[in-house]
Design a protein around this motif. Structure first.
Motif, short mmCIF file in Angstrom:
data_model
loop_
_atom_site.label_atom_id
_atom_site.label_comp_id
_atom_site.label_asym_id
_atom_site.label_seq_id
_atom_site.Cartn_x
_atom_site.Cartn_y
_atom_site.Cartn_z
N PRO A 1 -7.47 -8.96 -14.76
CA PRO A 1 -8.33 -8.08 -13.97
C PRO A 1 -9.40 -8.86 -13.20
CG PRO A 1 -8.77 -7.82 -16.33
CD PRO A 1 -7.59 -8.73 -16.21
N GLY A 2 -9.85 -8.27 -12.09
CA GLY A 2 -10.75 -8.96 -11.18
C GLY A 2 -12.00 -9.52 -11.82
N HIS A 3 -12.60 -8.73 -12.74
CA HIS A 3 -13.87 -9.18 -13.30
C HIS A 3 -13.72 -10.40 -14.18
CE1 HIS A 3 -13.03 -7.26 -17.23
NE2 HIS A 3 -12.43 -6.34 -16.51
N LEU B 1 -8.65 -7.41 -6.60
CA LEU B 1 -8.96 -6.03 -6.21
C LEU B 1 -7.68 -5.27 -5.87
CD1 LEU B 1 -12.10 -6.61 -3.97
CD2 LEU B 1 -12.03 -5.69 -6.28
N ARG B 2 -6.62 -6.01 -5.63
CA ARG B 2 -5.33 -5.39 -5.31
C ARG B 2 -4.29 -5.92 -6.28
NH1 ARG B 2 -3.69 -1.16 -2.99
NH2 ARG B 2 -5.61 -0.33 -2.13
N TYR C 1 0.88 -1.17 0.00
CA TYR C 1 0.00 0.00 0.00
C TYR C 1 0.91 1.21 0.00
CZ TYR C 1 -4.01 -2.89 1.25
OH TYR C 1 -5.01 -3.82 1.26
N LYS D 1 -8.02 -10.15 -1.21
CA LYS D 1 -8.27 -9.12 -2.23
C LYS D 1 -7.30 -9.28 -3.39
CE LYS D 1 -10.44 -5.24 0.14
NZ LYS D 1 -10.24 -3.93 0.75
N THR E 1 -5.99 -8.58 2.74
CA THR E 1 -5.20 -8.19 1.58
C THR E 1 -4.89 -9.39 0.70
OG1 THR E 1 -4.22 -6.45 2.93
CG2 THR E 1 -3.11 -6.98 0.86
#
Lengths: 252, 387
Positions: free
Chosen positions: A70-72, A51-52, A12, A46, A43
């Motif tokens: 990518p997440g999707h 998402l991360r 982060y 994610k 984390t």
């Protein structure tokens, strides 16, 4: 092996949240990540769901490297997640929430819809209610039911017991067990280590962004260090800053 | 909502609850109305919009200024801009404080292509919409990774960049702007409404431009409504309510946010083109930040995400200061008092959608908290950092 996380590092900004986490999940298992606040459990989840972004390391799912996906698209690949806390859509009805779970699907999802209502009869009662107006437990049920709508190979659960009454926690956990019995692999992140270890086949203990222990869950339940740190037991072990040091040795 | 909750609380909250209850009842009645009844209402609304510029209405609505003129600007212009901004703010939940930039891009497209290239209005309208969609994507691509208030700050900056660049670029007129912008081509002998040929575009009468604006608004409303009901609209709603959850449901969030920006920008740009074609001359000061703020106020006040509410909000925000022009400087005081009163009695807006109301209660929905997502007692540092 269905899901393999290989030495991932996540930052982060400049702060390292994960310093080389490796986790393996086999088909049909329930694997749990336990640890205190800020250990990196959420984390990790994610990062697996996309998402991360990760700084280094690899995530391999179903034989495919998904580190950069990518997440999707990971949803289509077969990773379903019930996000932490109230990750539901508060303005949509329960039914619309469940339908959103099938967003990525191209095939008919009426079977999964029926199954979600069967697993959680409470949701059927509240079908047309705005999801944001339900209790915490009902929202958690909805989040799990919604994740199942995508018919995932691996279900990622982030603290399903958070903020729930003990009786409700029992209920949610028995449903997770049922979901697993029906063939969905589960990766569970929990602070409620006691419950999680009873449910899971294998477990990883996380501390400040690293895996400090991994073993079959039953072994960890008896592990004195784990007891001292997370299960409120462990007399005679000096673990500074942990609550319940004076608690008796026996487990509930 | 039952009768008990309606009676609870102090007089103010009781009034609010009853107002909300009335709104729900009316909404249900509308939702259950058969199709032909709705069509009658739609057609009546369009006819009303066409008859609106008449003098008899104007003498009450704006005793101090020419009614037909203010119907085009600010009222009509605000309505169309608010519909465009509502796609971004109300539907996708992205707080955009620089919406005026797209209006400016549309205006300058009309001015430059019209004066330098001698292009026809209709051609420029199409090209202008394309340019604005592109500028929406150009702004969106690097900035849509940000959320909430951070996105708002960047869009605010973008709005200022466009205006200041226009002011400092002598090739496009600098601070003097551009003069001699051509009108849309007239059609002689077209139909007549109240002594005015509606296809004859000149300096003298604002009505033909107003009719053009109504036509544009009808097209835009139909399109926006269709998007709202489609998979696109559902994706936007999901993003607005919980972006992370939307992503893990398989919604390509980034792409849909870009689409919202591009569509919103196109609508703002189309209005810019039309406005420039009427005003003959434009200059950078026409595109102040205040305009962005006012349009946003219209969207929030009307009920972000609900099209009739947004239109009503824009109408009021544009009309009230004009109606009370006779009070001179005090009119802004009254305007401010009305806004404050509205936020006390109807914090969710005049005509909110039910979905938005539920979101507002939960404190989510992007714009529900105006981007200010304050960490609650149960949330942890890392969640807040990712917002």
């Amino acid at each position: 092996m269905l899901l393999e996380v290989k030495d991932i590092h996540v930052h982060y900004g400049k702060i390292a949240a994960l310093k080389g986490i490796s986790v393996e999940v086999n088909e049909g298992e329930i694997v749990t990540l336990i640890g205190a606040n800020g250990a990196g459990k959420t984390t990790t989840l994610k990062t697996i769901s996309g998402l991360r972004g990760l700084t280094s390391g690899r995530i391999i799912f179903d034989g495919q490297d998904i580190s950069k996906m990518p997440g999707h698209k990971r949803v289509v690949a077969g990773l379903g997640q019930a996000p932490e806390g109230r990750g539901i859509f508060p303005g949509m009805t329960v039914h619309d929430n469940l339908l959103m779970g099938a967003y990525a699907r191209t095939t008919n999802s009426s079977k999964e819809l029926a199954e979600a209502y069967e697993l959680f009869p409470r949701l059927a009662e509240r079908r047309d209610q705005a999801a944001g107006t339900m209790s915490g437990g009902e929202q958690q049920m909805l989040a799990i039911g919604r994740a199942l709508m995508a018919k995932p190979k691996v279900l990622l659960l982030d603290e399903p017991s958070m903020g729930l009454a003990p009786l409700l926690v029992q209920q949610i956990f028995s449903i997770i067990e049922e979901i697993n019995r029906r063939g969905t692999t589960v990766l569970l992140v929990e602070q409620n280590a006691q419950q999680a270890l009873k449910l899971a086949h294998r477990a990883y203990v996380l501390e400040t962004g690293k895996v400090v222990k991994s073993a079959p869950a039953a072994e960890l339940l008896d592990d004195p260090d784990v007891q001292a740190a997370y299960l409120g037991g462990g007399m005679g072990h000096e673990v500074p800053g942990q609550a319940g040091q004076a608690a008796p040795e026996e487990r509930a | 909502m039952n009768q008990k909750t309606l009676q609870r609380g102090n007089p103010v909250s009781r009034f609010r609850n009853q107002l909300g209850h009335f709104g729900d009842v009316m909404h249900d009645r509308w939702m259950n109305a058969p199709g032909w009844q709705r069509w009658i209402v739609y057609i009546a609304l369009i006819v009303a919009a066409l008859l609106l510029p008449s003098e008899s209405i104007g003498s009450f609505m704006s005793p101090d200024t020419d009614w037909a003129s203010i119907l085009f600007f600010p009222i009509g212009t605000f309505v169309l801009l608010a519909i465009g901004l509502n796609v971004v703010v109300g539907q996708a939940g992205l707080l955009d404080l620089g919406f005026v930039a797209f209006y400016a891009v549309g205006g300058y497209a009309m001015a430059l292509l019209g004066t330098r290239m001698g292009w026809n209005f209709w051609l420029i309208m199409i090209v202008g919409i394309g340019i604005c969609a592109l500028s929406g994507i150009i702004l969106g691509a690097p900035t849509l990774r940000l959320r909430g208030d951070y996105l708002a700050i960047v869009t605010l900056g973008f709005g200022e960049i466009i205006r200041i660049t226009a002011r400092n670029t002598d090739e496009i007129g600098g601070p003097n702007g551009i003069r001699g912008i051509p009108h849309p081509p007239s059609i002689e002998g077209g139909p007549v409404i109240g002594d005015i040929e509606i296809f004859k575009y000149g300096v003298l009468y604002p009505q033909p431009y107003y009719y053009l604006l109504v036509a544009l608004a009808v097209i835009v409303i139909i399109l926006v409504k269709r998007w709202e009901k489609s998979r696109v609209g559902r994706s936007w709603a999901a993003i607005r309510e919980d972006e992370d959850a939307a992503e893990v449901m398989g919604v390509p969030t980034f792409r849909f946010k870009m689409l919202a920006f591009a569509i919103g920008a196109s609508i703002g740009g189309a209005m810019g083109v039309l406005w420039a074609a009427k005003s003959i001359s434009i200059n950078p000061n026409d595109f102040q930040f205040m305009l962005s703020a006012t349009i946003l106020a219209a969207v929030v006040m009307g009920g972000a995400g609900n099209l009739p509410g947004v239109i009503l909000g824009a109408f009021l925000v544009a009309w009230l200061p004009e109606r009370f022009r006779g009070l001179q400087e005090y009119r802004m005081l009254i305007f401010g008092a009305v806004l404050v009163a509205l936020m006390i009695f109807r914090p969710e807006g005049l005509l909110p959608s039910r979905q938005r109301k539920a979101e507002l209660k939960e404190g989510s929905g992007g714009m529900g908290t105006l981007g200010a997502e304050v960490p609650g007692p149960e949330s942890r540092g890392e969640e807040v950092a990712s917002k």
